[in-house]
Design an enzyme around this catalytic site. Structure first.
Site, PDB file in Angstrom:
ATOM      1  N   ARG A  72      -3.687 -10.295   4.313  1.00 17.44           N
ATOM      2  CA  ARG A  72      -3.586  -9.552   2.542  1.00 17.44           C
ATOM      3  C   ARG A  72      -2.218  -9.893   1.756  1.00 17.44           C
ATOM      4  NH1 ARG A  72      -6.609  -6.361  -0.811  1.00 17.44           N
ATOM      5  NH2 ARG A  72      -8.243  -6.992  -2.187  1.00 17.44           N
ATOM      6  N   LYS A 111       1.326  -1.359   0.412  1.00 17.03           N
ATOM      7  CA  LYS A 111      -0.129  -0.095   0.338  1.00 17.03           C
ATOM      8  C   LYS A 111       0.666   1.257   0.130  1.00 17.03           C
ATOM      9  CE  LYS A 111      -4.759  -1.426   1.719  1.00 17.03           C
ATOM     10  NZ  LYS A 111      -5.204  -1.426   2.023  1.00 17.03           N
TER      11      LYS A 111
END
Length: 291
Positions: A260, A226
């Site tokens: 994740r 991210k």
């Protein structure tokens, strides 16, 4: 809030007291955040899912619509067409649990009919049909914190206490879901790193991750590659693995029980090593200084 750590999801058993589940990411989108359309076509997407399962993924999360408002519009009918055949094929060939990343109850219903076992709702129940659908079908429901309407920008988000506000949001969404008939044993919570947050917000979320794990349901750490990692380390998307694994292990130590991952093989190794350090897993073998 207390919820049973052991649960059946799809055709697999999960024990969130003693194991951390790895959720692989597969996107059937032309303009996805990370893979830039490499798994848009059906067969590459299925191949990626099966490879992830072979590498140790417990869950495969399929998305047909990017979270970013800057990506192209995808109609509900197109989203169903993108995720339905994929789910049918993956569940035919593997027992890996399949999650559908959607904010639309119609898409979630089609995904469950195709074999999905998890609704990953990154909108935090924006669609009022999501929770009743989970109650009706028994699907696992991931409740995620995000403040903007789906696929809308929230410019310069502000929080007085980002963690406190997310905790309050998730408590309210858990109450809303259970009022609709969803069992606590069906729920997972996700504080939504980077979703309507800046890098300083997300770092604070990770720093205080234990506050989310005290809510009761297993907590998802959705951190892989991210922007907060890129901004913290000054690294482009393709060079964020070290930062991803460091942050993932940090959150596991603070109670995360689903993580994740884009690079499933490396994530599985990091997860298993962290489990061993926490006393949750025995080494694969013992030989050093024993022979």
């Amino acid at each position: 809030m207390i919820t049973a750590p052991r649960r059946r999801i799809g055709r697999r058993d999960f024990d969130f007291d003693n194991r951390v589940a790895v959720m692989a990411i597969v996107n059937r989108t032309k303009d996805s955040f990370y893979d830039a359309g490499r798994t848009f076509e059906l067969q590459p997407a299925v191949d990626a899912a099966l490879a992830a399962a072979a590498a140790g993924a417990d869950i495969v999360d399929i998305g047909g619509v990017p979270f970013s408002p800057d990506a192209r519009e995808v109609s509900e009918a197109e989203e169903i067409e993108l995720i339905g055949p994929f789910i049918e094929e993956v569940t035919r060939l593997s027992d890996v649990a399949v999650s559908v990343d959607t904010f639309r109850s119609g898409v979630a219903r089609a995904a469950i009919a195709a074999g999905a076992a998890i609704i990953n709702d990154t909108s935090g129940l924006h669609d009022p049909g999501i929770a009743p659908l989970a109650a009706e079908t028994g699907a696992t429901l991931i409740l995620t914190h995000s403040r903007a309407e789906p696929r809308k920008h929230l410019r310069r988000p502000h929080y007085s206490d980002v963690v406190g506000e997310i905790v309050a949001f998730l408590v309210e969404r858990v109450e809303r879901a259970t009022a609709a008939g969803v069992g606590m044993e069906q729920l997972v919570v996700d504080p939504g790193p980077d979703l309507n947050k800046n890098t300083l917000h997300t770092l604070e979320i990770c720093r205080r991750f234990a506050e989310f794990t005290r809510l009761g349901p297993p907590t998802l750490a959705a951190l892989s590659n991210k922007d907060f990692i890129g901004e913290t380390l000054d690294r482009p998307k393709g060079e964020r693995l070290a930062g991803t694994l460091a942050t993932t292990t940090w959150c596991i130590e603070r109670g995360a029980r689903v993580v994740r991952a884009h690079d499933v093989a490396r994530a599985v190794e990091a997860v298993r090593m962290t489990e061993a350090l926490l006393g949750l897993r025995e080494p694969a073998y013992l030989r050093h200084n024993l022979d």
